[in-house]
Design a protein around this motif. Structure first.
Motif, PDB file in Angstrom:
ATOM      1  N   LEU A 193       0.082   0.794  -0.929  1.00  0.00           N
ATOM      2  CA  LEU A 193      -1.169   1.417  -0.512  1.00  0.00           C
ATOM      3  C   LEU A 193      -1.460   2.662  -1.353  1.00  0.00           C
ATOM      4  CD1 LEU A 193      -0.844   1.003   3.352  1.00  0.00           C
ATOM      5  CD2 LEU A 193      -2.561  -0.085   1.877  1.00  0.00           C
ATOM      6  N   ALA A 194      -0.434   3.474  -1.588  1.00  0.00           N
ATOM      7  CA  ALA A 194      -0.607   4.669  -2.418  1.00  0.00           C
ATOM      8  C   ALA A 194      -1.030   4.277  -3.831  1.00  0.00           C
ATOM      9  CB  ALA A 194       0.679   5.490  -2.435  1.00  0.00           C
ATOM     10  N   GLU A 195      -0.422   3.239  -4.371  1.00  0.00           N
ATOM     11  CA  GLU A 195      -0.765   2.780  -5.725  1.00  0.00           C
ATOM     12  C   GLU A 195      -2.185   2.230  -5.791  1.00  0.00           C
ATOM     13  OE1 GLU A 195       2.439   0.096  -6.707  1.00  0.00           O
ATOM     14  OE2 GLU A 195       3.893   1.747  -6.637  1.00  0.00           O
ATOM     15  N   GLN A 196      -2.699   1.726  -4.672  1.00  0.00           N
ATOM     16  CA  GLN A 196      -4.076   1.233  -4.635  1.00  0.00           C
ATOM     17  C   GLN A 196      -5.086   2.356  -4.434  1.00  0.00           C
ATOM     18  OE1 GLN A 196      -4.947  -2.299  -2.370  1.00  0.00           O
ATOM     19  NE2 GLN A 196      -2.884  -3.086  -2.682  1.00  0.00           N
ATOM     20  N   GLY A 197      -4.588   3.587  -4.337  1.00  0.00           N
ATOM     21  CA  GLY A 197      -5.473   4.741  -4.266  1.00  0.00           C
ATOM     22  C   GLY A 197      -6.091   5.021  -2.914  1.00  0.00           C
ATOM     23  N   VAL A 198      -5.392   4.661  -1.842  1.00  0.00           N
ATOM     24  CA  VAL A 198      -5.946   5.002  -0.532  1.00  0.00           C
ATOM     25  C   VAL A 198      -5.928   6.521  -0.361  1.00  0.00           C
ATOM     26  CG1 VAL A 198      -5.287   2.784   0.494  1.00  0.00           C
ATOM     27  CG2 VAL A 198      -3.763   4.759   0.751  1.00  0.00           C
ATOM     28  N   ASP A 199      -6.848   7.002   0.428  1.00  0.00           N
ATOM     29  CA  ASP A 199      -6.961   8.444   0.666  1.00  0.00           C
ATOM     30  C   ASP A 199      -6.179   8.893   1.887  1.00  0.00           C
ATOM     31  OD1 ASP A 199      -8.991   8.923  -1.457  1.00  0.00           O
ATOM     32  OD2 ASP A 199     -10.176   7.575  -0.190  1.00  0.00           O
ATOM     33  N   VAL A 200      -5.873   7.946   2.758  1.00  0.00           N
ATOM     34  CA  VAL A 200      -5.154   8.225   3.996  1.00  0.00           C
ATOM     35  C   VAL A 200      -4.533   6.910   4.468  1.00  0.00           C
ATOM     36  CG1 VAL A 200      -7.210   7.872   5.419  1.00  0.00           C
ATOM     37  CG2 VAL A 200      -5.380   9.279   6.304  1.00  0.00           C
ATOM     38  N   ILE A 201      -3.421   7.018   5.170  1.00  0.00           N
ATOM     39  CA  ILE A 201      -2.811   5.855   5.808  1.00  0.00           C
ATOM     40  C   ILE A 201      -3.026   5.993   7.306  1.00  0.00           C
ATOM     41  CG2 ILE A 201      -0.643   4.661   6.333  1.00  0.00           C
ATOM     42  CD1 ILE A 201       0.342   5.380   3.538  1.00  0.00           C
ATOM     43  N   TYR A 202      -3.460   4.894   7.917  1.00  0.00           N
ATOM     44  CA  TYR A 202      -3.694   4.863   9.351  1.00  0.00           C
ATOM     45  C   TYR A 202      -2.708   3.875   9.964  1.00  0.00           C
ATOM     46  CZ  TYR A 202      -6.117   3.744  13.755  1.00  0.00           C
ATOM     47  OH  TYR A 202      -6.440   3.521  15.070  1.00  0.00           O
ATOM     48  N   VAL A 203      -1.844   4.379  10.837  1.00  0.00           N
ATOM     49  CA  VAL A 203      -0.838   3.548  11.495  1.00  0.00           C
ATOM     50  C   VAL A 203      -1.268   3.329  12.937  1.00  0.00           C
ATOM     51  CG1 VAL A 203       1.574   3.363  12.182  1.00  0.00           C
ATOM     52  CG2 VAL A 203       0.994   4.409   9.988  1.00  0.00           C
ATOM     53  N   ALA A 204      -1.592   2.069  13.243  1.00  0.00           N
ATOM     54  CA  ALA A 204      -2.030   1.724  14.595  1.00  0.00           C
ATOM     55  C   ALA A 204      -0.828   1.259  15.416  1.00  0.00           C
ATOM     56  CB  ALA A 204      -3.122   0.661  14.520  1.00  0.00           C
ATOM     57  N   SER A 205      -1.075   0.352  16.327  1.00  0.00           N
ATOM     58  CA  SER A 205      -0.045  -0.067  17.291  1.00  0.00           C
ATOM     59  C   SER A 205       0.797  -1.209  16.738  1.00  0.00           C
ATOM     60  CB  SER A 205      -0.714  -0.495  18.599  1.00  0.00           C
ATOM     61  OG  SER A 205      -1.611  -1.568  18.336  1.00  0.00           O
ATOM     62  N   ASP A 206       1.595  -0.942  15.748  1.00  0.00           N
ATOM     63  CA  ASP A 206       2.401  -1.965  15.112  1.00  0.00           C
ATOM     64  C   ASP A 206       3.875  -1.615  15.267  1.00  0.00           C
ATOM     65  OD1 ASP A 206       3.924  -3.177  12.753  1.00  0.00           O
ATOM     66  OD2 ASP A 206       1.987  -4.216  12.659  1.00  0.00           O
ATOM     67  N   ASN A 207       4.618  -2.471  15.955  1.00  0.00           N
ATOM     68  CA  ASN A 207       6.038  -2.203  16.210  1.00  0.00           C
ATOM     69  C   ASN A 207       6.870  -2.205  14.932  1.00  0.00           C
ATOM     70  OD1 ASN A 207       5.738  -2.069  19.092  1.00  0.00           O
ATOM     71  ND2 ASN A 207       5.417  -4.269  19.039  1.00  0.00           N
ATOM     72  N   THR A 208       6.548  -3.079  14.003  1.00  0.00           N
ATOM     73  CA  THR A 208       7.289  -3.152  12.744  1.00  0.00           C
ATOM     74  C   THR A 208       7.111  -1.870  11.940  1.00  0.00           C
ATOM     75  OG1 THR A 208       7.056  -5.554  12.689  1.00  0.00           O
ATOM     76  CG2 THR A 208       7.563  -4.463  10.604  1.00  0.00           C
ATOM     77  N   VAL A 209       5.870  -1.427  11.813  1.00  0.00           N
ATOM     78  CA  VAL A 209       5.609  -0.198  11.054  1.00  0.00           C
ATOM     79  C   VAL A 209       6.228   0.998  11.761  1.00  0.00           C
ATOM     80  CG1 VAL A 209       3.819   1.310  10.096  1.00  0.00           C
ATOM     81  CG2 VAL A 209       3.542  -1.183   9.998  1.00  0.00           C
ATOM     82  N   MET A 210       6.188   1.012  13.089  1.00  0.00           N
ATOM     83  CA  MET A 210       6.812   2.119  13.815  1.00  0.00           C
ATOM     84  C   MET A 210       8.327   2.132  13.614  1.00  0.00           C
ATOM     85  SD  MET A 210       4.546   4.124  15.342  1.00  0.00           S
ATOM     86  CE  MET A 210       4.485   4.330  13.618  1.00  0.00           C
TER      87      MET A 210
END
Length: 188
Positions: free
Chosen positions: A72-89
């Motif tokens: 995501l950083a390499e794709q140039g996103v300006d912010v990361i939004y982490v929703a209700s995802d157990n894997t990401v948490m």
């Protein structure tokens, strides 16, 4: 019963407040989680309404979360939004590591993740939700028919901020947002 349906629109508005120039929002998620599929379906049109492009990135297990955040950083996103995802948490610290290395803000969906190091959220107040749920239980115990009570989506949302995360992510909180915050973690 009660529902803790997340205030996605308000969370995206918070992103625009914290990072006004944001155009691309990274969205790491596990495509195999029903809650994440739901969140993606809700967030995508809301993001578009706000002039934001949602960039989904799949992580199928916690070990892939860092790779997803880096992509995501390499794709140039300006912010990361982490929703209700157990894997990401489960791999949240990896997202934060990438965030700190790249000065990339991470807005989260739940207040507990602000305490863990996320930048900010507009989240349900789970303590108040518990009280509202208890009130419904009392109504049933007093004889009211459960089927006659409509499901209530709880509206007790609050803003949570993390000042340590802001320093690490290169963000300055607007003073009016600080005044509205229910809790600021890392504040000395």
């Amino acid at each position: 019963g009660t529902s803790d349906r997340w205030p996605y629109a308000e969370q995206l508005d918070l992103i625009k407040t914290l990072v006004p120039a944001a155009k691309k929002v990274g969205f790491p998620y596990n495509s195999g989680e029903a809650n994440s599929q739901y969140a993606l379906a809700q967030v995508k049109p809301l993001a578009e309404q706000r002039g934001l492009t949602l960039v989904p990135m799949v992580a199928t297990n916690p070990g892939e979360v860092r790779r997803a955040a880096e992509a995501l950083a390499e794709q140039g996103v300006d912010v990361i939004y982490v929703a209700s995802d157990n894997t990401v948490m489960a791999g949240f610290e990896a997202v934060l590591k990438v965030s700190h290395e790249r000065k990339l803000p991470v807005v989260v969906g739940e207040s507990a993740n602000v305490e863990r190091g996320g930048l900010a959220t507009f989240s349900v107040d789970y303590k108040q939700l518990g009280y509202a749920t208890a009130d419904l239980v009392i109504r049933v115990l007093k004889g009211e028919e459960p089927g006659s009570i409509p499901v209530a989506t709880f509206k007790g949302e609050q803003i949570y901020l993390n000042s340590d995360a802001a320093s690490k992510m290169g963000v300055t909180f607007p003073p009016d947002l600080v005044k509205r915050a229910a809790k600021i973690y890392g504040q000395k």
